[in-house]
Design a protein around this motif. Sequence first.
Motif, PDB file in Angstrom:
ATOM      1  N   ARG A   1       0.899  -1.275   0.093  1.00  0.00           N
ATOM      2  CA  ARG A   1       0.095  -0.004   0.030  1.00  0.00           C
ATOM      3  C   ARG A   1       0.944   1.270   0.066  1.00  0.00           C
ATOM      4  NH1 ARG A   1      -3.373  -1.752   4.956  1.00  0.00           N
ATOM      5  NH2 ARG A   1      -1.688  -3.062   5.227  1.00  0.00           N
TER       6      ARG A   1
ATOM      7  N   LYS B   1       8.593   0.593   3.760  1.00  0.00           N
ATOM      8  CA  LYS B   1       8.210   1.691   4.665  1.00  0.00           C
ATOM      9  C   LYS B   1       9.080   1.475   6.065  1.00  0.00           C
ATOM     10  CE  LYS B   1       3.918  -0.828   6.298  1.00  0.00           C
ATOM     11  NZ  LYS B   1       2.802  -0.860   6.529  1.00  0.00           N
TER      12      LYS B   1
ATOM     13  N   ASP C   1       5.272  -0.313  11.735  1.00  0.00           N
ATOM     14  CA  ASP C   1       4.724   0.881  11.291  1.00  0.00           C
ATOM     15  C   ASP C   1       3.858   1.605  12.403  1.00  0.00           C
ATOM     16  OD1 ASP C   1       2.579  -0.843  11.406  1.00  0.00           O
ATOM     17  OD2 ASP C   1       2.152  -0.650   9.086  1.00  0.00           O
TER      18      ASP C   1
ATOM     19  N   ASN D   1      -1.242   3.401  12.872  1.00  0.00           N
ATOM     20  CA  ASN D   1      -0.592   2.640  11.876  1.00  0.00           C
ATOM     21  C   ASN D   1      -0.506   3.028  10.532  1.00  0.00           C
ATOM     22  OD1 ASN D   1      -1.169  -0.474  10.463  1.00  0.00           O
ATOM     23  ND2 ASN D   1       0.160  -0.371  12.003  1.00  0.00           N
TER      24      ASN D   1
ATOM     25  N   ASN E   1       0.054   2.736   6.938  1.00  0.00           N
ATOM     26  CA  ASN E   1       0.083   1.878   5.719  1.00  0.00           C
ATOM     27  C   ASN E   1       0.114   2.439   4.336  1.00  0.00           C
ATOM     28  OD1 ASN E   1      -0.400  -0.766   7.175  1.00  0.00           O
ATOM     29  ND2 ASN E   1      -2.519   0.209   7.832  1.00  0.00           N
TER      30      ASN E   1
END
Length: 213
Positions: free
Chosen positions: A18, A23, A97, A182, A184
Amino acid sequence: MAGNEATGVILAGGKSRRMGSDKTFMEVGRAGMIQIVAAELQKVFEEILIAGGSEETGRRLGLTVVADLIPGGGPLSGIHAALTASAHDKCLVVPCDMPFLKAELAALMVGLAQGYEVAVPTDGVYFQPLFAVYDKSCIKVIEQALRAGRYKVVDFYPQVRVNYVNDKLLGELADTGRAFFNVNTPKDLHQARVMAGITEKKREKKIAENTVS
Ligand SMILES: Nc1nc2c(ncn2[C@@H]2O[C@H](COP(=O)(O)OP(=O)(O)OP(=O)(O)O)[C@@H](O)[C@H]2O)c(=O)[nH]1
Ligand SMILES: [Mg+2]
Protein backbone atom coordinates in the motif's frame (compact mmCIF):
# COMPACT_ATOMS: atom_id res chain seq x y z
CA MET A 1 8.62 -1.51 34.13
CA ALA A 2 8.01 -5.25 34.02
CA GLY A 3 9.32 -6.56 30.74
CA ASN A 4 12.45 -8.46 31.61
CA GLU A 5 10.51 -11.69 31.54
CA ALA A 6 9.35 -11.17 27.95
CA THR A 7 10.79 -10.53 24.49
CA GLY A 8 9.84 -7.58 22.32
CA VAL A 9 9.19 -8.47 18.69
CA ILE A 10 9.04 -6.03 15.78
CA LEU A 11 7.40 -7.43 12.65
CA ALA A 12 9.22 -6.22 9.56
CA GLY A 13 8.68 -8.86 6.89
CA GLY A 14 5.94 -7.10 4.96
CA LYS A 15 5.98 -5.94 1.37
CA SER A 16 4.68 -2.37 1.92
CA ARG A 17 2.35 -2.79 -1.05
CA ARG A 18 0.00 0.00 0.00
CA MET A 19 2.92 2.36 0.66
CA GLY A 20 4.51 1.54 -2.68
CA SER A 21 8.07 1.17 -1.35
CA ASP A 22 9.67 -0.24 1.81
CA LYS A 23 8.21 1.72 4.72
CA THR A 24 10.42 0.27 7.48
CA PHE A 25 12.83 3.21 7.76
CA MET A 26 10.53 5.97 6.50
CA GLU A 27 10.95 8.94 8.82
CA VAL A 28 8.29 10.17 11.19
CA GLY A 29 9.63 13.02 13.26
CA ARG A 30 13.34 12.60 13.82
CA ALA A 31 13.92 8.94 12.95
CA GLY A 32 12.76 6.01 10.87
CA MET A 33 9.62 4.26 12.08
CA ILE A 34 11.35 1.02 13.03
CA GLN A 35 14.06 2.99 14.87
CA ILE A 36 11.40 4.79 16.91
CA VAL A 37 9.62 1.52 17.65
CA ALA A 38 12.88 -0.20 18.69
CA ALA A 39 13.91 2.71 20.95
CA GLU A 40 10.52 2.67 22.68
CA LEU A 41 10.58 -1.11 23.22
CA GLN A 42 14.14 -0.90 24.54
CA LYS A 43 12.74 0.96 27.56
CA VAL A 44 11.01 -2.28 28.55
CA PHE A 45 12.63 -5.32 26.92
CA GLU A 46 16.17 -6.61 27.14
CA GLU A 47 15.67 -8.93 24.19
CA ILE A 48 14.22 -7.48 21.01
CA LEU A 49 13.88 -9.51 17.82
CA ILE A 50 13.06 -8.30 14.33
CA ALA A 51 10.72 -10.80 12.67
CA GLY A 52 11.29 -10.81 8.93
CA GLY A 53 12.95 -8.24 6.76
CA SER A 54 16.52 -7.99 5.60
CA GLU A 55 19.72 -8.68 7.51
CA GLU A 56 20.63 -5.09 6.67
CA THR A 57 17.70 -3.90 8.83
CA GLY A 58 19.11 -5.89 11.74
CA ARG A 59 22.60 -4.47 11.23
CA ARG A 60 21.31 -0.89 11.14
CA LEU A 61 19.43 -1.43 14.39
CA GLY A 62 21.97 -3.67 16.09
CA LEU A 63 19.23 -6.26 16.58
CA THR A 64 18.76 -9.90 15.59
CA VAL A 65 16.58 -10.69 12.60
CA VAL A 66 14.67 -13.97 12.60
CA ALA A 67 13.42 -15.22 9.26
CA ASP A 68 9.91 -16.64 8.80
CA LEU A 69 10.04 -20.43 9.17
CA ILE A 70 6.73 -20.96 7.37
CA PRO A 71 6.70 -18.03 4.94
CA GLY A 72 3.68 -16.65 3.16
CA GLY A 73 1.39 -16.23 6.17
CA GLY A 74 1.96 -12.52 6.70
CA PRO A 75 2.29 -11.29 10.30
CA LEU A 76 1.29 -14.74 11.62
CA SER A 77 4.46 -16.18 10.03
CA GLY A 78 6.49 -13.55 11.87
CA ILE A 79 4.79 -14.24 15.20
CA HIS A 80 5.48 -17.96 14.74
CA ALA A 81 9.17 -17.46 13.94
CA ALA A 82 9.67 -15.03 16.83
CA LEU A 83 8.03 -17.36 19.37
CA THR A 84 10.30 -20.15 18.14
CA ALA A 85 13.44 -18.02 18.52
CA SER A 86 12.73 -15.97 21.65
CA ALA A 87 14.63 -16.50 24.89
CA HIS A 88 11.45 -15.87 26.89
CA ASP A 89 8.11 -17.69 26.82
CA LYS A 90 6.19 -14.51 26.13
CA CYS A 91 6.56 -12.12 23.20
CA LEU A 92 4.98 -8.69 22.89
CA VAL A 93 4.50 -8.37 19.14
CA VAL A 94 4.25 -5.02 17.36
CA PRO A 95 4.46 -3.90 13.74
CA CYS A 96 7.28 -1.71 12.44
CA ASP A 97 4.73 0.89 11.30
CA MET A 98 3.31 1.95 14.70
CA PRO A 99 5.54 4.96 15.47
CA PHE A 100 3.58 6.34 18.43
CA LEU A 101 3.38 3.13 20.46
CA LYS A 102 4.14 3.46 24.16
CA ALA A 103 6.47 1.41 26.34
CA GLU A 104 4.02 1.76 29.25
CA LEU A 105 1.32 0.00 27.25
CA ALA A 106 3.74 -2.76 26.24
CA ALA A 107 4.67 -3.36 29.88
CA LEU A 108 1.03 -3.37 30.92
CA MET A 109 0.17 -5.96 28.26
CA VAL A 110 3.01 -8.23 29.42
CA GLY A 111 1.66 -8.06 32.97
CA LEU A 112 -1.86 -8.87 31.76
CA ALA A 113 -0.59 -11.90 29.82
CA GLN A 114 0.50 -13.77 32.94
CA GLY A 115 -1.53 -16.98 33.19
CA TYR A 116 -2.74 -16.66 29.58
CA GLU A 117 -1.45 -17.76 26.19
CA VAL A 118 -2.49 -14.52 24.51
CA ALA A 119 -3.28 -11.03 25.79
CA VAL A 120 -4.88 -8.74 23.22
CA PRO A 121 -6.46 -5.29 23.45
CA THR A 122 -10.04 -5.02 22.22
CA ASP A 123 -12.80 -2.43 22.13
CA GLY A 124 -15.34 -5.24 22.18
CA VAL A 125 -15.57 -5.41 18.38
CA TYR A 126 -12.06 -5.07 16.99
CA PHE A 127 -8.80 -6.56 18.25
CA GLN A 128 -5.24 -5.24 18.18
CA PRO A 129 -3.54 -8.56 17.33
CA LEU A 130 -0.38 -6.65 16.46
CA PHE A 131 -0.06 -5.06 19.86
CA ALA A 132 -0.51 -8.30 21.72
CA VAL A 133 1.39 -10.81 23.81
CA TYR A 134 1.81 -14.41 22.66
CA ASP A 135 3.21 -17.38 24.59
CA LYS A 136 5.40 -20.14 23.20
CA SER A 137 2.55 -22.54 24.00
CA CYS A 138 0.78 -21.07 20.90
CA ILE A 139 3.47 -22.31 18.50
CA LYS A 140 1.77 -25.63 17.65
CA VAL A 141 -1.64 -24.10 17.07
CA ILE A 142 -0.16 -21.30 14.96
CA GLU A 143 1.80 -23.85 12.96
CA GLN A 144 -1.42 -25.76 12.22
CA ALA A 145 -3.12 -22.53 11.16
CA LEU A 146 -0.23 -21.60 8.86
CA ARG A 147 -0.12 -25.06 7.29
CA ALA A 148 -3.89 -24.88 6.69
CA GLY A 149 -3.60 -21.42 5.12
CA ARG A 150 -5.55 -19.74 7.93
CA TYR A 151 -3.47 -16.59 8.10
CA LYS A 152 -5.79 -14.25 9.96
CA VAL A 153 -4.04 -13.80 13.31
CA VAL A 154 -7.19 -13.75 15.46
CA ASP A 155 -8.53 -16.99 13.98
CA PHE A 156 -6.51 -19.21 16.33
CA TYR A 157 -7.60 -17.34 19.49
CA PRO A 158 -10.58 -19.63 20.25
CA GLN A 159 -8.09 -22.51 20.58
CA VAL A 160 -6.02 -20.91 23.35
CA ARG A 161 -6.49 -19.06 26.64
CA VAL A 162 -6.88 -15.39 25.81
CA ASN A 163 -7.06 -12.36 28.05
CA TYR A 164 -9.22 -9.94 26.07
CA VAL A 165 -8.08 -6.63 27.52
CA ASN A 166 -10.58 -3.79 27.39
CA ASP A 167 -8.73 -1.00 25.65
CA LYS A 168 -10.27 1.49 28.09
CA LEU A 169 -7.80 0.05 30.61
CA LEU A 170 -4.93 0.94 28.27
CA GLY A 171 -6.57 4.31 27.65
CA GLU A 172 -5.94 5.21 31.29
CA LEU A 173 -2.19 5.12 30.57
CA ALA A 174 -1.98 6.62 27.10
CA ASP A 175 -3.96 7.90 24.13
CA THR A 176 -4.56 4.56 22.42
CA GLY A 177 -5.86 6.12 19.21
CA ARG A 178 -2.46 7.70 18.81
CA ALA A 179 -0.43 4.80 20.24
CA PHE A 180 -2.03 2.31 17.82
CA PHE A 181 -1.88 4.60 14.79
CA ASN A 182 -0.68 2.46 11.93
CA VAL A 183 1.13 3.75 8.85
CA ASN A 184 0.04 1.78 5.80
CA THR A 185 -0.38 4.32 2.98
CA PRO A 186 1.37 7.52 1.84
CA LYS A 187 -1.63 9.38 3.30
CA ASP A 188 -1.08 7.72 6.70
CA LEU A 189 2.60 8.68 6.51
CA HIS A 190 1.68 12.30 5.91
CA GLN A 191 -0.75 12.20 8.83
CA ALA A 192 1.86 10.61 11.11
CA ARG A 193 4.34 13.35 10.23
CA VAL A 194 1.74 15.99 11.05
CA MET A 195 0.99 14.22 14.36
CA ALA A 196 4.71 14.05 15.22
CA GLY A 197 5.20 17.69 14.27
CA ILE A 198 2.36 18.97 16.40
CA THR A 199 3.68 17.18 19.44
CA GLU A 200 7.19 18.44 18.82
CA LYS A 201 5.94 22.03 18.55
CA LYS A 202 3.93 21.64 21.73
CA ARG A 203 7.03 20.30 23.48
CA GLU A 204 9.17 23.19 22.27
CA LYS A 205 6.50 25.62 23.43
CA LYS A 206 6.50 23.96 26.85
CA ILE A 207 10.29 24.16 27.01
CA ALA A 208 10.12 27.84 26.03
CA GLU A 209 7.55 28.40 28.77
CA ASN A 210 9.80 26.46 31.11
CA THR A 211 7.04 24.03 32.05
CA VAL A 212 9.14 20.96 31.20
CA SER A 213 12.84 20.46 31.60
N1 LIG B 1 7.73 -11.53 9.49
C1 LIG B 1 6.76 -11.09 8.69
N2 LIG B 1 6.22 -9.87 8.91
C2 LIG B 1 5.23 -9.45 8.07
C3 LIG B 1 4.78 -10.22 6.97
N3 LIG B 1 3.80 -9.53 6.33
C4 LIG B 1 3.65 -8.38 7.01
N4 LIG B 1 4.52 -8.31 8.05
C5 LIG B 1 4.66 -7.23 9.02
O1 LIG B 1 3.46 -7.14 9.74
C6 LIG B 1 3.16 -5.79 10.06
C7 LIG B 1 1.76 -5.43 9.59
O2 LIG B 1 1.66 -5.59 8.18
P1 LIG B 1 1.18 -4.48 7.18
O3 LIG B 1 0.94 -3.19 7.85
O4 LIG B 1 0.09 -5.05 6.35
O5 LIG B 1 2.52 -4.29 6.32
P2 LIG B 1 2.83 -4.79 4.90
O6 LIG B 1 2.37 -6.20 4.74
O7 LIG B 1 4.26 -4.47 4.64
O8 LIG B 1 1.93 -3.79 4.04
P3 LIG B 1 0.97 -4.07 2.82
O9 LIG B 1 1.77 -4.80 1.80
O10 LIG B 1 0.54 -2.72 2.38
O11 LIG B 1 -0.16 -4.91 3.42
C8 LIG B 1 4.25 -4.94 9.42
O12 LIG B 1 5.18 -4.64 10.45
C9 LIG B 1 4.86 -5.86 8.38
O13 LIG B 1 6.25 -5.61 8.17
C10 LIG B 1 5.38 -11.50 6.76
O14 LIG B 1 5.05 -12.25 5.82
N5 LIG B 1 6.36 -11.88 7.64
MG1 LIG C 1 0.09 -1.99 9.07
